[in-house]
Write a protein that holds these residues in place. Sequence first.
Motif, PDB file in Angstrom:
ATOM      1  N   LEU A  47       0.833  -1.206   0.000  1.00 32.71           N
ATOM      2  CA  LEU A  47       0.000   0.000   0.000  1.00 32.71           C
ATOM      3  C   LEU A  47       0.865   1.252   0.000  1.00 32.71           C
ATOM      4  O   LEU A  47       0.560   2.240  -0.675  1.00 32.71           O
ATOM      5  CB  LEU A  47      -0.949  -0.007   1.196  1.00 32.71           C
ATOM      6  N   ARG A  48       1.950   1.232   0.745  1.00 33.64           N
ATOM      7  CA  ARG A  48       2.855   2.379   0.775  1.00 33.64           C
ATOM      8  C   ARG A  48       3.485   2.622  -0.589  1.00 33.64           C
ATOM      9  O   ARG A  48       3.602   3.761  -1.037  1.00 33.64           O
ATOM     10  CB  ARG A  48       3.955   2.153   1.816  1.00 33.64           C
ATOM     11  N   VAL A  49       3.869   1.559  -1.276  1.00 32.47           N
ATOM     12  CA  VAL A  49       4.446   1.703  -2.609  1.00 32.47           C
ATOM     13  C   VAL A  49       3.440   2.373  -3.547  1.00 32.47           C
ATOM     14  O   VAL A  49       3.779   3.305  -4.281  1.00 32.47           O
ATOM     15  CB  VAL A  49       4.901   0.333  -3.175  1.00 32.47           C
ATOM     16  N   PHE A  50       2.180   1.937  -3.504  1.00 30.32           N
ATOM     17  CA  PHE A  50       1.143   2.568  -4.326  1.00 30.32           C
ATOM     18  C   PHE A  50       0.959   4.035  -3.955  1.00 30.32           C
ATOM     19  O   PHE A  50       0.800   4.897  -4.824  1.00 30.32           O
ATOM     20  CB  PHE A  50      -0.186   1.826  -4.205  1.00 30.32           C
ATOM     21  N   ASP A  51       0.979   4.324  -2.653  1.00 26.14           N
ATOM     22  CA  ASP A  51       0.816   5.710  -2.195  1.00 26.14           C
ATOM     23  C   ASP A  51       1.939   6.607  -2.700  1.00 26.14           C
ATOM     24  O   ASP A  51       1.696   7.688  -3.227  1.00 26.14           O
ATOM     25  CB  ASP A  51       0.794   5.774  -0.661  1.00 26.14           C
ATOM     26  N   VAL A  52       3.169   6.165  -2.534  1.00 26.03           N
ATOM     27  CA  VAL A  52       4.320   6.965  -2.951  1.00 26.03           C
ATOM     28  C   VAL A  52       4.296   7.170  -4.464  1.00 26.03           C
ATOM     29  O   VAL A  52       4.537   8.282  -4.962  1.00 26.03           O
ATOM     30  CB  VAL A  52       5.646   6.315  -2.490  1.00 26.03           C
ATOM     31  N   GLN A  53       3.973   6.130  -5.198  1.00 29.47           N
ATOM     32  CA  GLN A  53       3.894   6.247  -6.654  1.00 29.47           C
ATOM     33  C   GLN A  53       2.800   7.243  -7.037  1.00 29.47           C
ATOM     34  O   GLN A  53       3.010   8.098  -7.903  1.00 29.47           O
ATOM     35  CB  GLN A  53       3.612   4.881  -7.262  1.00 29.47           C
ATOM     36  N   ASP A  54       1.647   7.155  -6.401  1.00 30.09           N
ATOM     37  CA  ASP A  54       0.541   8.061  -6.695  1.00 30.09           C
ATOM     38  C   ASP A  54       0.905   9.509  -6.374  1.00 30.09           C
ATOM     39  O   ASP A  54       0.648  10.418  -7.162  1.00 30.09           O
ATOM     40  CB  ASP A  54      -0.698   7.646  -5.908  1.00 30.09           C
ATOM     41  N   ILE A  55       1.536   9.725  -5.226  1.00 26.96           N
ATOM     42  CA  ILE A  55       1.939  11.076  -4.824  1.00 26.96           C
ATOM     43  C   ILE A  55       2.903  11.670  -5.850  1.00 26.96           C
ATOM     44  O   ILE A  55       2.736  12.797  -6.315  1.00 26.96           O
ATOM     45  CB  ILE A  55       2.581  11.058  -3.423  1.00 26.96           C
ATOM     46  N   ASN A  56       3.909  10.905  -6.214  1.00 25.35           N
ATOM     47  CA  ASN A  56       4.907  11.391  -7.165  1.00 25.35           C
ATOM     48  C   ASN A  56       4.308  11.637  -8.549  1.00 25.35           C
ATOM     49  O   ASN A  56       4.607  12.649  -9.185  1.00 25.35           O
ATOM     50  CB  ASN A  56       6.086  10.428  -7.256  1.00 25.35           C
TER      51      ASN A  56
END
Length: 111
Positions: free
Chosen positions: A41-50
């Motif tokens: 979930l964190r990987v998806f979040d960071v990718q989405d933010i960037n």
Amino acid sequence: LLDRMPAQLVKDMGAEVVVAVDPIGNLACRETPENMISLILRVFDVQDINNTRRLHAERNFIDLWLEPKLGMMNQYAVKDLDFAYDRGYEIGVENVRRIKRLIHPIVGKKK
């Protein structure tokens, strides 16, 4: 899923000013994931933010970008919705002058 801040869409619909409130903010600096699911979930979040920031920095459709101070809130925990609402309201109040400056020329010319 592809763009959680559809600024170009609202510009295409006729919006003259776009004030965007990023409900996720900067999750990259939050607590260390505790298990594999939270890591994914964190990987998806960071990718989405960037992706979101890069997309809008390149296109310049957003006139004012606001990020409520959500602390360690997890976006997947719906129990914290009142807290998130309150932080969103606070950042809106803090930026009333900036918002008025953005919309004043538009409101003034429509009279």
